[in-house]
Design a protein around this motif. Structure first.
Motif, PDB file in Angstrom:
ATOM      1  N   LEU A   1       0.816  -1.210   0.000  1.00  0.00           N
ATOM      2  CA  LEU A   1       0.000   0.000   0.000  1.00  0.00           C
ATOM      3  C   LEU A   1       0.851   1.262   0.000  1.00  0.00           C
ATOM      4  N   LEU A   2       2.080   1.200   0.471  1.00  0.00           N
ATOM      5  CA  LEU A   2       2.960   2.366   0.366  1.00  0.00           C
ATOM      6  C   LEU A   2       3.243   2.684  -1.095  1.00  0.00           C
ATOM      7  N   GLN A   3       3.414   1.666  -1.909  1.00  0.00           N
ATOM      8  CA  GLN A   3       3.583   1.903  -3.342  1.00  0.00           C
ATOM      9  C   GLN A   3       2.314   2.488  -3.951  1.00  0.00           C
ATOM     10  N   GLU A   4       1.154   2.005  -3.505  1.00  0.00           N
ATOM     11  CA  GLU A   4      -0.108   2.555  -4.007  1.00  0.00           C
ATOM     12  C   GLU A   4      -0.266   4.024  -3.618  1.00  0.00           C
ATOM     13  N   MET A   5       0.218   4.400  -2.445  1.00  0.00           N
ATOM     14  CA  MET A   5       0.155   5.804  -2.039  1.00  0.00           C
ATOM     15  C   MET A   5       0.922   6.690  -3.008  1.00  0.00           C
ATOM     16  N   ARG A   6       2.152   6.317  -3.296  1.00  0.00           N
ATOM     17  CA  ARG A   6       2.972   7.106  -4.213  1.00  0.00           C
ATOM     18  C   ARG A   6       2.329   7.190  -5.592  1.00  0.00           C
ATOM     19  N   LEU A   7       1.880   6.052  -6.087  1.00  0.00           N
ATOM     20  CA  LEU A   7       1.294   6.019  -7.420  1.00  0.00           C
ATOM     21  C   LEU A   7      -0.008   6.811  -7.478  1.00  0.00           C
ATOM     22  N   ALA A   8      -0.825   6.691  -6.434  1.00  0.00           N
ATOM     23  CA  ALA A   8      -2.076   7.446  -6.396  1.00  0.00           C
ATOM     24  C   ALA A   8      -1.821   8.942  -6.445  1.00  0.00           C
ATOM     25  N   ALA A   9      -0.815   9.412  -5.691  1.00  0.00           N
ATOM     26  CA  ALA A   9      -0.497  10.836  -5.689  1.00  0.00           C
ATOM     27  C   ALA A   9      -0.016  11.304  -7.060  1.00  0.00           C
ATOM     28  N   LEU A  10       0.860  10.519  -7.673  1.00  0.00           N
ATOM     29  CA  LEU A  10       1.414  10.923  -8.975  1.00  0.00           C
ATOM     30  C   LEU A  10       0.357  10.903 -10.069  1.00  0.00           C
ATOM     31  N   LEU A  11      -0.478   9.866 -10.085  1.00  0.00           N
ATOM     32  CA  LEU A  11      -1.516   9.787 -11.108  1.00  0.00           C
ATOM     33  C   LEU A  11      -2.555  10.897 -10.938  1.00  0.00           C
ATOM     34  N   ALA A  12      -2.869  11.233  -9.690  1.00  0.00           N
ATOM     35  CA  ALA A  12      -3.837  12.308  -9.456  1.00  0.00           C
ATOM     36  C   ALA A  12      -3.327  13.634  -9.990  1.00  0.00           C
ATOM     37  N   LYS A  13      -2.040  13.865  -9.861  1.00  0.00           N
ATOM     38  CA  LYS A  13      -1.466  15.105 -10.380  1.00  0.00           C
ATOM     39  C   LYS A  13      -1.574  15.164 -11.899  1.00  0.00           C
ATOM     40  N   GLU A  14      -1.225  14.050 -12.541  1.00  0.00           N
ATOM     41  CA  GLU A  14      -1.320  13.990 -13.999  1.00  0.00           C
ATOM     42  C   GLU A  14      -2.775  14.094 -14.452  1.00  0.00           C
ATOM     43  N   ASN A  15      -3.639  13.323 -13.788  1.00  0.00           N
ATOM     44  CA  ASN A  15      -5.040  13.288 -14.172  1.00  0.00           C
ATOM     45  C   ASN A  15      -5.729  14.634 -13.947  1.00  0.00           C
ATOM     46  N   GLY A  16      -5.345  15.313 -12.862  1.00  0.00           N
ATOM     47  CA  GLY A  16      -5.965  16.598 -12.548  1.00  0.00           C
ATOM     48  C   GLY A  16      -5.282  17.782 -13.191  1.00  0.00           C
ATOM     49  N   GLY A  17      -4.091  17.541 -13.747  1.00  0.00           N
ATOM     50  CA  GLY A  17      -3.376  18.625 -14.409  1.00  0.00           C
ATOM     51  C   GLY A  17      -2.792  19.651 -13.465  1.00  0.00           C
ATOM     52  N   ARG A  18      -2.632  19.248 -12.182  1.00  0.00           N
ATOM     53  CA  ARG A  18      -2.085  20.185 -11.194  1.00  0.00           C
ATOM     54  C   ARG A  18      -1.174  19.427 -10.250  1.00  0.00           C
ATOM     55  N   ALA A  19      -0.014  20.007  -9.954  1.00  0.00           N
ATOM     56  CA  ALA A  19       0.925  19.365  -9.033  1.00  0.00           C
ATOM     57  C   ALA A  19       0.387  19.307  -7.612  1.00  0.00           C
ATOM     58  N   ASP A  20      -0.547  20.188  -7.272  1.00  0.00           N
ATOM     59  CA  ASP A  20      -1.107  20.205  -5.925  1.00  0.00           C
ATOM     60  C   ASP A  20      -2.485  19.544  -5.868  1.00  0.00           C
ATOM     61  N   ALA A  21      -2.813  18.746  -6.872  1.00  0.00           N
ATOM     62  CA  ALA A  21      -4.155  18.155  -6.949  1.00  0.00           C
ATOM     63  C   ALA A  21      -4.465  17.314  -5.717  1.00  0.00           C
ATOM     64  N   ILE A  22      -3.571  16.412  -5.358  1.00  0.00           N
ATOM     65  CA  ILE A  22      -3.706  15.569  -4.168  1.00  0.00           C
ATOM     66  C   ILE A  22      -2.363  15.599  -3.454  1.00  0.00           C
ATOM     67  N   ASN A  23      -2.336  16.122  -2.233  1.00  0.00           N
ATOM     68  CA  ASN A  23      -1.046  16.243  -1.554  1.00  0.00           C
ATOM     69  C   ASN A  23      -0.746  15.014  -0.705  1.00  0.00           C
ATOM     70  N   ALA A  24       0.428  14.991  -0.096  1.00  0.00           N
ATOM     71  CA  ALA A  24       0.905  13.819   0.637  1.00  0.00           C
ATOM     72  C   ALA A  24       0.015  13.486   1.828  1.00  0.00           C
ATOM     73  N   HIS A  25      -0.433  14.504   2.552  1.00  0.00           N
ATOM     74  CA  HIS A  25      -1.309  14.247   3.690  1.00  0.00           C
ATOM     75  C   HIS A  25      -2.619  13.602   3.243  1.00  0.00           C
ATOM     76  N   ARG A  26      -3.155  14.069   2.125  1.00  0.00           N
ATOM     77  CA  ARG A  26      -4.426  13.523   1.633  1.00  0.00           C
ATOM     78  C   ARG A  26      -4.274  12.050   1.244  1.00  0.00           C
ATOM     79  N   VAL A  27      -3.158  11.703   0.629  1.00  0.00           N
ATOM     80  CA  VAL A  27      -2.938  10.317   0.233  1.00  0.00           C
ATOM     81  C   VAL A  27      -2.797   9.421   1.463  1.00  0.00           C
ATOM     82  N   LEU A  28      -2.105   9.901   2.489  1.00  0.00           N
ATOM     83  CA  LEU A  28      -2.002   9.121   3.720  1.00  0.00           C
ATOM     84  C   LEU A  28      -3.376   8.928   4.346  1.00  0.00           C
ATOM     85  N   GLN A  29      -4.207   9.960   4.286  1.00  0.00           N
ATOM     86  CA  GLN A  29      -5.571   9.833   4.801  1.00  0.00           C
ATOM     87  C   GLN A  29      -6.334   8.758   4.046  1.00  0.00           C
ATOM     88  N   MET A  30      -6.184   8.698   2.725  1.00  0.00           N
ATOM     89  CA  MET A  30      -6.844   7.663   1.931  1.00  0.00           C
ATOM     90  C   MET A  30      -6.414   6.268   2.380  1.00  0.00           C
TER      91      MET A  30
END
Length: 441
Positions: A320-349
């Protein structure tokens, strides 16, 4: 000892503690006091001496302590099919490889052994709770208990026969019997687990909904995973799967929509309006070329999101640590913003989001007095993690599961100094090799 000093089972002192609730908080040089399997206090280390006398003490001078990770979607026993048929589209993978192999080999012993292997892998990666969906749930429950791991056991339902059950009513009857058998186990909870709209019919869905409402259980369902699933639904039913389950009444706070990759704006709005949760499985979705879930848009509408690994057959890692990193990176690409989903939000997920989806957020998912002491310590004293300006950033973007040092479930140590406490790793590897020789002699 003064009258005000309380004996406790365990005191964990950490360089950093990230409680997750409240959000965006990092506590330095704090301690967690645990007694009777629950967190009783979260306090500065300087205040410990006058308040608690621990029977056991753990000092984590270079560590970050977080809630145990919650894996919101697994087929745990499929560790025994890891790498069996890679690099194939979902339906070909299922129909030509996975389902025939399951028909030949899946049994209570297969599920028990595969789940034992999965629990060991997950615990070593900081996962303390998993939400499962597979055949022979009794065997999965027994393996989880033997591993000392928290599990939400899915009572699987499909409309075709298997080695486990003859039809949907048989699946449900057997699943409910398993729930009754284990109701007193504090580490176990249960979900209704209809597999997917393309394997479950209207009558079965109606029965699942009735039971979910009567027993107050979550509904764990694959939904909108692939374009083919949606196209097939349009041809068979004249509507997309989401609309079909909406008409059947399944959209509610009880629903855990697994994958939820192909959503239009109306469907995102439906999930938000009905208080549904999404189990985001980025690695599996990418490996099967299913697509990228619109997590940024879902999050913006307030949809509760948890992270899942899916099974080891479609991900190859229960990490799940790998899923956290990947989720954050994909959200940035998908949302078109580097701040789309931050590190705290991914940990919350990965923690409270998964707990909330399972209806367990009053008990796990954050480091809060009164909750179960499901905790994960991660050692940041590593050349690959130096220097550390922000431990939460490290958790999302730098840490690997090899950095998990200690894991507790209900206050009991399950991983200590990177070693499993309950299971023998060598024995589990031998067990996996025995199954490999049966499946591919």
């Amino acid at each position: 000892m003064t009258e005000n000093v309380r004996p406790v089972d365990l005191l964990i002192e950490a360089r950093w503690i990230v409680p997750v609730d409240p959000p965006d908080v990092v506590l330095e040089n704090h301690a967690v006091a645990v007694d009777g399997g629950r967190i009783i206090d979260l306090l500065p280390q300087s205040e410990v001496a006058g308040r608690f006398l621990p029977r056991n003490r753990k000092r984590l001078d270079q560590h970050v302590l977080i809630p145990g990770l919650v894996n919101l979607h697994t087929h745990a026993a499929m560790t025994l099919l890891r790498g069996l048929a890679d690099d194939l589209p979902l339906m070909e993978w299922l129909q030509r490889h996975v389902w025939p192999t399951e028909a030949q080999h899946v049994s209570p012993q297969f599920v028990h052994d595969g789940t034992l292997l999965a629990c060991a892998e997950m615990l070593r990666g900081g996962i303390t709770c998993f939400n499962d969906m597979y055949f022979f749930p009794q065997a999965a429950a027994e393996a989880a208990l033997a591993s000392g791991m928290r599990a939400a056991i899915g009572l699987i339902t499909v409309d075709f026969p298997s080695n486990y059950a003859a039809d949907a009513e048989d699946y449900l009857a057997k699943g409910l019997a398993v729930r009754d058998q284990f109701l007193g186990q504090s580490l176990l909870s249960f979900c209704l687990a209809p597999h997917a709209p393309y394997t479950v019919g209207e009558r079965s869905f109606a029965r699942v909904l009735t039971l979910a409402e009567q027993l107050e259980l979550p509904i764990h369902l694959h939904l909108h995973e692939t374009v083919q699933e949606i196209d097939d639904s349009l041809q068979r039913f004249g509507m997309r799967p989401m609309e079909r389950i909406r008409r059947l009444g399944l959209l509610s706070p009880a629903l855990i929509a697994v994958h939820a990759v192909h959503l239009d704006a109306h469907e995102i709005e439906l999930l938000a309006q009905h208080g549904c949760s999404v189990a985001h499985c980025p690695s599996s979705n990418l490996k099967l070329a299913s697509g990228i879930a619109p997590i940024t848009a879902l999050s913006a509408r307030g949809v509760n999101i948890g992270l899942g690994t899916d099974g080891a057959a479609s991900n190859n890692r229960l990490d799940l640590l790998q899923e956290m990193r990947l989720a954050a990176l994909l959200a940035k690409e998908n949302g078109g913003r580097a701040d789309a989903i931050n590190a705290h939000r991914v940990l919350q997920m990965a923690t409270l989001g998964g707990a909330r989806a399972l209806g367990l957020d009053a008990h796990i998912g954050s480091i809060v007095p009164g909750k179960c002491a499901d905790l994960c310590a991660i050692d940041l004293n590593d050349i690959a993690l130096a220097p550390c300006y922000d431990p939460v950033s490290h958790l999302t973007y730098s840490v690997g599961r090899e950095h998990v040092s200690d894991v507790w479930v209900g206050g009991r140590i399950r991983v200590e100094n990177r070693q499993l406490v309950e299971n023998n790793a060598t024995g589990l590897i031998k067990l996996a090799l025995l199954w490999q020789n049966k499946i591919r002699p």
